[in-house]
Write a protein that holds these residues in place. Structure first.
Motif, PDB file in Angstrom:
ATOM      1  N   TYR A  96       0.828  -1.202   0.000  1.00  0.00           N
ATOM      2  CA  TYR A  96       0.000   0.000   0.000  1.00  0.00           C
ATOM      3  C   TYR A  96       0.869   1.262   0.000  1.00  0.00           C
ATOM      4  CZ  TYR A  96      -3.561   3.361   1.504  1.00  0.00           C
ATOM      5  OH  TYR A  96      -4.399   4.442   1.592  1.00  0.00           O
ATOM      6  N   TYR A  97       1.880   1.302   0.852  1.00  0.00           N
ATOM      7  CA  TYR A  97       2.709   2.508   0.970  1.00  0.00           C
ATOM      8  C   TYR A  97       3.821   2.588  -0.079  1.00  0.00           C
ATOM      9  CZ  TYR A  97       0.481   3.484   5.467  1.00  0.00           C
ATOM     10  OH  TYR A  97      -0.440   3.786   6.453  1.00  0.00           O
ATOM     11  N   GLY A  98       4.020   1.507  -0.823  1.00  0.00           N
ATOM     12  CA  GLY A  98       4.998   1.549  -1.901  1.00  0.00           C
ATOM     13  C   GLY A  98       6.431   1.304  -1.467  1.00  0.00           C
ATOM     14  N   GLU A  99       6.635   0.910  -0.224  1.00  0.00           N
ATOM     15  CA  GLU A  99       7.963   0.572   0.282  1.00  0.00           C
ATOM     16  C   GLU A  99       7.800  -0.266   1.537  1.00  0.00           C
ATOM     17  OE1 GLU A  99       9.990   4.171   1.257  1.00  0.00           O
ATOM     18  OE2 GLU A  99       8.552   4.764   2.798  1.00  0.00           O
ATOM     19  N   PHE A 100       8.872  -0.954   1.919  1.00  0.00           N
ATOM     20  CA  PHE A 100       8.756  -1.791   3.108  1.00  0.00           C
ATOM     21  C   PHE A 100       8.499  -0.920   4.329  1.00  0.00           C
ATOM     22  CE2 PHE A 100      10.432  -3.779   6.951  1.00  0.00           C
ATOM     23  CZ  PHE A 100       9.732  -4.969   6.926  1.00  0.00           C
ATOM     24  N   VAL A 101       7.472  -1.291   5.119  1.00  0.00           N
ATOM     25  CA  VAL A 101       7.146  -0.548   6.325  1.00  0.00           C
ATOM     26  C   VAL A 101       6.570  -1.506   7.355  1.00  0.00           C
ATOM     27  CG1 VAL A 101       4.862   0.066   5.409  1.00  0.00           C
ATOM     28  CG2 VAL A 101       5.828   1.387   7.283  1.00  0.00           C
ATOM     29  N   PHE A 102       6.991  -1.341   8.592  1.00  0.00           N
ATOM     30  CA  PHE A 102       6.447  -2.121   9.703  1.00  0.00           C
ATOM     31  C   PHE A 102       5.630  -1.159  10.548  1.00  0.00           C
ATOM     32  CE2 PHE A 102       7.017  -4.478  13.856  1.00  0.00           C
ATOM     33  CZ  PHE A 102       6.215  -5.551  13.491  1.00  0.00           C
TER      34      PHE A 102
END
Length: 501
Positions: free
Chosen positions: A238-244
């Motif tokens: 969804y955010y277009g990059e790895f995110v925790f």
């Protein structure tokens, strides 16, 4: 009428069917009439987040939580799927789409409460089963909470299912059962990260009280880990990059204490709200019941679920009543369990009279409150006003309103315009106040003003405008003096020059 007649109600099979039908009708009516959102996060961090993938939003239209990447998108993606499916069959009216999300929540709530009630029936004396069932569904504020497509409601319902699975007897004690519990706990956490506090309480109960084995705990861990990995991949897509997102949320709201910008409250805030929010009499009964169960049944699973949640959240500076919504469905169980624990001790005419009065008052206040909440629009009726404008001005209109409290906006912050509800032929003029004569004399406009702007509303009427509609019905406005579920001065009033509208 004796005290027991309030609590002991024998039910035939036909009466059970009628009761179930009545409950279903109440939830359906509440889902239908509860138009809009109780809190802005219910809309701007779920439906507007879904709009980024559905196409009516761009990243510049999103609230600050999008830029901070602290919002998990499991629930926005559920909304996205529902909206896309409804659009595929030709339903594009935003108010109908939002209503579908509420109906989905209502059906999920009915299933979850049914399963929870059946799981905990063995803990309740048979004499009080009917009272337990009725309160579990129809305590006056529960239907309203349980139709909200909000993170609080969905987190609470999935937590309730997981607790019921932990407690329920008669199910095979298989590894897959505990994987299912872990999945539900993981979903509860992903809907609302604060649910970790309640989940930890459940796990501690399993370890300390039930003495659960490693295999059971491992199953929960695997199920929860599966949800966490899946949702991390979903968030990253969804955010277009790895995110925790759990870490991002903790960093922003706890470490950097960004949440405190939106207000701080004393440690006893939640206990004060438990006392006053359900009305003083019902709140007093709830607090007393909680203390009774805490003293007489300290090993109770529900206590181990809600006490860590309440206590730890009390030390977090930013507090809101809605943060208690995930645990409100445990309230009926606590009430009935407390009553059956002390009922043998209710002896003496004076004690019986007081108890009689409290139960009678509870029934009356609950019935009136239930009627009010069944037909009340959510919040201060912003979306209800937006719906009225859409239906009564189909050819388009220019709406002059305060950006801080208008039918399509929530303030000056980034991403707080409800693009989901704004029709293409509706033009907005946002103003800081309505004392600007140049604006007011343009009588091609309609004005939507908060009730609390007495001077401005009087000024509108003086130059020829009159009241055409208000976002909360007057009969609910009168009842709100007792229940105080919204701020009276915040309800919206529409002014128009033409008598045709």
């Amino acid at each position: 009428m004796t005290i027991k007649k309030y609590m002991v109600i024998k039910m035939t099979n036909n009466r059970r069917v009628y009761l179930l039908l009545f409950i279903t009708v109440i939830y359906a009516l509440t889902a239908y009439f509860s138009n809009g959102y109780h809190h802005p996060d219910e809309h701007y961090q779920i439906i507007e987040f879904a709009g980024l993938k559905a196409g009516w939003n761009d990243w510049v239209d999103m609230a600050w939580e999008y830029d901070a990447q602290i919002r998990p998108v499991l629930q926005p993606m559920i909304a996205f799927v529902v909206i896309e499916l409804m659009s595929f069959v030709g339903t594009t009216d935003p108010f109908i789409l939002a209503m579908c999300l509420r109906f989905l929540t209502a059906f999920f709530a009915l299933f979850s409460i049914c399963f929870f009630v059946r799981s905990f029936l063995p803990a309740i004396d048979k004499r009080y089963h009917t009272a337990y069932v009725i309160l579990s569904f129809l305590l006056w504020f529960l239907p309203f909470v349980n139709v909200r497509f909000s993170s609080e409601s969905w987190a609470g319902l999935t937590l309730m299912l997981s607790v019921a699975l932990v407690y329920k007897s008669g199910l095979k004690d298989t590894f897959f059962r505990y994987i299912g519990i872990g999945i539900l706990m993981g979903m509860s956490f992903e809907f609302r990260f604060q649910m970790a506090l309640a989940i930890i309480g459940v796990l501690l109960w399993m370890i300390i009280v039930r003495k659960s084995n490693i295999r059971q705990l491992a199953g929960i861990f695997i199920g929860g880990l599966f949800v966490l990995v899946f949702c991390t991949l979903l968030d990253s897509w969804y955010y277009g990059e790895f995110v925790f997102t759990p870490y991002k949320y903790f960093e922003y709201n706890i470490v950097q204490d960004v949440a405190s910008i939106f207000g701080i409250s004393p440690w006893y805030y939640y206990f004060e709200r438990i006392l006053n929010a359900p009305t003083l009499i019902i709140g007093f009964i709830i607090l007393c019941a909680l203390i009774i169960v805490l003293v007489l049944d300290s090993k109770n699973l529900i206590l181990w679920t809600i006490i860590p949640f309440l206590v730890i959240q009390s030390f977090i500076p930013h507090k809101e009543l809605r943060f208690l919504f995930p645990i409100v469905n445990f309230t009926p169980f606590i009430l009935v369990l407390a009553y059956q624990s002390i009922s043998p001790k209710l002896k003496g005419q004076s004690v019986k009279t007081i108890t009689h009065f409290l139960l009678l008052a509870l029934m009356i206040i609950n019935s009136i409150g239930l009627i009010m909440m069944t037909f009340k629009p959510a919040g201060n009726g912003k979306a209800q006003m937006a719906r009225y404008i859409r239906e009564h001005y189909p050819e388009g209109v220019t709406v002059c309103c305060l950006i801080s409290n208008g039918p399509f906006s929530e303030g000056w912050g980034k991403g707080l315009t409800a693009r989901f509800y704004i029709d293409k032929n509706i033009d907005l003029i946002n103003i800081s106040h309505v004392r600007d004569n140049k604006v007011l004399k343009n009588k091609d406009l309609i004005y939507v003003l908060p009730k609390g702007l007495y001077f401005e509303r009087e000024y509108c009427e003086r130059i020829g405008y009159s009241v055409r509609y208000q976002s909360i019905p007057r009969w609910i406005e009168m009842m709100n003096a007792l229940y105080r579920v919204y701020y009276d001065d915040a309800l919206l009033i529409l002014y128009s020059e033409s008598d045709e509208k």
